[in-house]
Design an enzyme around this catalytic site. Structure first.
Site, PDB file in Angstrom:
ATOM      1  N   CYS A  81       7.650   0.480  10.921  1.00 37.04           N
ATOM      2  CA  CYS A  81       7.703   1.631  10.007  1.00 37.04           C
ATOM      3  C   CYS A  81       8.566   1.268   8.811  1.00 37.04           C
ATOM      4  CB  CYS A  81       8.389   2.823  10.676  1.00 37.04           C
ATOM      5  SG  CYS A  81       7.449   3.542  11.984  1.00 37.04           S
ATOM      6  N   ILE A  82       8.210   1.779   7.679  1.00 35.53           N
ATOM      7  CA  ILE A  82       9.017   1.517   6.472  1.00 35.53           C
ATOM      8  C   ILE A  82       9.200   2.819   5.712  1.00 35.53           C
ATOM      9  CG2 ILE A  82       6.958   0.785   5.150  1.00 35.53           C
ATOM     10  CD1 ILE A  82       8.828  -1.302   3.777  1.00 35.53           C
ATOM     11  N   LEU A  83      10.396   3.004   5.189  1.00 37.71           N
ATOM     12  CA  LEU A  83      10.684   4.263   4.492  1.00 37.71           C
ATOM     13  C   LEU A  83      11.704   4.057   3.381  1.00 37.71           C
ATOM     14  CD1 LEU A  83      10.725   7.560   4.572  1.00 37.71           C
ATOM     15  CD2 LEU A  83      12.848   7.214   5.794  1.00 37.71           C
ATOM     16  N   THR A  84      11.438   4.667   2.247  1.00 39.65           N
ATOM     17  CA  THR A  84      12.466   4.843   1.219  1.00 39.65           C
ATOM     18  C   THR A  84      12.772   6.332   1.218  1.00 39.65           C
ATOM     19  OG1 THR A  84      11.489   3.101  -0.148  1.00 39.65           O
ATOM     20  CG2 THR A  84      13.029   4.558  -1.234  1.00 39.65           C
ATOM     21  N   SER A  96       0.185   4.360   5.721  1.00 37.84           N
ATOM     22  CA  SER A  96       0.026   5.672   5.067  1.00 37.84           C
ATOM     23  C   SER A  96      -0.562   5.435   3.667  1.00 37.84           C
ATOM     24  CB  SER A  96       1.394   6.340   4.932  1.00 37.84           C
ATOM     25  OG  SER A  96       2.188   5.605   4.041  1.00 37.84           O
ATOM     26  N   GLN A 103      12.877   7.073  -4.074  1.00 37.26           N
ATOM     27  CA  GLN A 103      11.508   6.559  -4.193  1.00 37.26           C
ATOM     28  C   GLN A 103      11.096   6.307  -5.635  1.00 37.26           C
ATOM     29  OE1 GLN A 103       8.844   9.116  -1.999  1.00 37.26           O
ATOM     30  NE2 GLN A 103       9.720   8.514  -0.036  1.00 37.26           N
ATOM     31  N   SER A 149       0.444  -3.261  -4.099  1.00 38.65           N
ATOM     32  CA  SER A 149       1.139  -3.641  -5.318  1.00 38.65           C
ATOM     33  C   SER A 149       1.981  -4.893  -5.065  1.00 38.65           C
ATOM     34  CB  SER A 149       1.996  -2.468  -5.769  1.00 38.65           C
ATOM     35  OG  SER A 149       2.791  -2.836  -6.840  1.00 38.65           O
ATOM     36  N   GLU A 187       2.406  -2.938  10.389  1.00 36.65           N
ATOM     37  CA  GLU A 187       1.659  -2.283  11.469  1.00 36.65           C
ATOM     38  C   GLU A 187       0.669  -1.268  10.886  1.00 36.65           C
ATOM     39  OE1 GLU A 187       4.194  -1.029  14.876  1.00 36.65           O
ATOM     40  OE2 GLU A 187       3.043   0.835  14.697  1.00 36.65           O
TER      41      GLU A 187
END
Ligand code: ACO
Ligand code: ZN
Length: 460
Positions: free
Chosen positions: A315-318, A353, A323, A362, A349
């Site tokens: 999982c990846i989140l800013t 989203s 953001q 990008s 994985e």
């Protein structure tokens, strides 16, 4: 007459009708998922068709076009899946569609964040971590309870039923349950459900210690906590530092409470991922910006200690206030730097989203174009040669992702019996412009890290 007719209409779950989007977004067909009364006034929880769930919201009747109400179809017992969804997975779908149909634009125009600084100066420091898991045995449950008891007034154990695996898009977990969180200097509106303890869902604001990520139900509780909390940075090892940016590596087994709290926080902004309560098999890489008060969490990614599918990110989140500033790409760049250190190629994985796919596309495009444009003709002045494998090895981007990126950029042509890559001048110009904007980069010299062989017993 009209008023009489409208007064007789009962808006029930499953009804569809146009709803006025905020910030001049116009009317859009939405489905009613739930209803509640606030001070005798009905509010409806609605989902805008074809738009990402993060835009779902409570609206009053004034924003609904009751004249165009469609009653629920008789056989529609369960809430409809979002378009593009396969099973329980949200669309890796098409961000382009989101962009074209305006949902991504709406995302920008809807004020998600109240970034007004609210805490005077420093809350004190912290530690704790994050990804989460399906079913947990009794002994593990007990351990979780102990962990939570050991933290002062933490309200109860997170609900085990919140696992994305368990809920299958049911009506409860489909609705946002936390109105607002306060973390460090920011107040942020959550995007999705997260299984915080039920009692917290009644608080207008959930307060989160920005250092240890403990959740509290009131400002008073937070103040009390901050007076005691010893941490000013995430637990684990600081494995990277350049200027004000640091990365910490956290072992989900050694720092379970932090890891679980990080997962709960992340779930507020991640719709499609399994919430792992068993954090043991994961490492967490937390990125922070440092100032004189401490290390402030900007984002993180989790990574399986051992992945049979070559995943290098789970999982990846800013965090929303950070953001669209290039931090997501910095996290991604870091994840590939770790893969380079392991001498492996990797991939995020699935499913990705919509925003995840945009960010990866990008990053892949820029990284691959950077390599291609740096290639020089050979001594004989012939066109340089490169294979997919070469690109994959140089970047640690998995071959499949290299191919899909080249295809997406429409760079591959078949000419006189061979594949050639042609890059137009427009593409070069636009690439150069994007690279100028990419001012923060990972400096491999600042990474102090050795990969561990997790397959050896006893390492976990
Ligand atoms: N709308 C359109 N494009 C966007 C948006 C947006 N809201 N957000 C990011 N992008 C694109 C930008 O085009 C940018 O590329 P560009 O520089 O070529 O324009 C690219 O994504 C990356 O932007 P960053 O600023 O580096 O990324 P950010 O810090 O915003 O983080 C992330 C991206 C991590 C996906 C963030 O949006 C997020 O946390 N979202 C919620 C959680 C999520 O969806 N995570 C990914 C799940 S998939 C997985 O976990 C493997
Ligand atoms: Zn704390």
């Amino acid at each position: 007459m009209t008023i009489m007719a409208e007064a007789q209409i009962e808006i029930t779950e499953g009804c569809r009708l146009p709803v006025l989007l905020k910030n001049g977004g116009g009317w859009h067909i939405a489905e009613v998922l739930s209803k509640k009364d606030v001070n005798g006034k009905p509010l409806y929880y609605i989902h805008y068709e074809d738009f990402n769930k993060r835009l779902d919201e409570w609206v009053p009747e004034e924003r609904m076009d009751l004249g165009k109400l469609e009653l629920p179809k008789k056989d529609a017992k369960t809430p409809k899946k979002e378009p593009g969804k396969v099973g329980n997975e949200s669309m890796p779908s098409s961000p382009e569609r989101d962009l074209m149909n305006g949902s991504a634009t709406n995302l920008f125009t809807i004020p998600l964040i109240d970034s007004t600084p609210i805490l005077p100066s420093g809350c004190s420091g912290a530690m704790l971590g994050g990804a989460m898991k399906k079913s947990i045995g009794n002994s593990r449950k007990r351990k979780l309870e102990e962990d939570n008891d050991s933290l002062d007034s933490t309200p109860q154990l997170p609900r085990q039923t919140g696992s994305m695996v368990a809920h299958h898009d049911d009506i409860v977990t489909r609705m946002k349950n936390i109105e607002l969180i306060e973390i460090g200097r920011y107040r942020i509106k959550p995007w999705y459900f997260s299984p915080y303890p039920q009692e917290l869902t009644h608080s207008p604001i959930v307060y989160i210690c920005e250092y240890c990520l403990k959740y509290l139900k009131s400002n008073k509780c937070l103040e009390r906590h901050l007076a005691k909390c010893m941490f000013r940075h995430p637990p684990g090892n600081e494995i990277y530092r350049k200027n004000e940016i640091s990365f910490f590596e956290i072992d989900g087994r050694k720092n379970k409470t932090y890891a679980q709290n990080l997962c709960l926080l992340a779930k507020l902004f991640l719709d499609h991922k399994t919430l792992y309560y068993d954090t043991d098999p994961f490492l967490f890489y937390c990125m922070c910006v440092q100032d004189n008060r401490g290390y402030h969490l900007v984002g993180f990614f989790s990574k399986e200690k051992e992945s049979t599918e070559d995943y290098n990110v789970a999982c990846i989140l800013t965090l929303p206030p950070y953001q669209r500033l290039g931090y997501g790409k910095l996290l991604i760049e870091f994840s590939y730097e770790l893969s380079k250190g392991e001498g492996k190629t990797g991939s995020p994985e699935k499913p990705l989203s919509d925003l995840g796919l945009l960010s990866y596309r990008s990053y892949w495009s820029q990284t691959i174009l950077e390599i291609l444009l740096n290639m020089k003709p050979n001594e004989a002045g012939e066109r340089p040669l490169i294979t997919i494998n070469d690109i994959s090895e140089m970047t640690s981007i998995k071959k499949e992702d290299v191919i899909s990126t080249l295809q997406h950029l429409n760079l591959i042509n078949y000419y006189k019996g061979q594949y050639i890559i042609t890059i137009s001048n427009e593409q070069i110009d636009s690439h150069n412009r994007s690279m100028e904007k990419r001012t923060i980069r990972i400096d491999p010299k600042c990474l102090h890290w050795q990969p561990k062989d997790w397959s050896k017993r006893g390492k976990w």
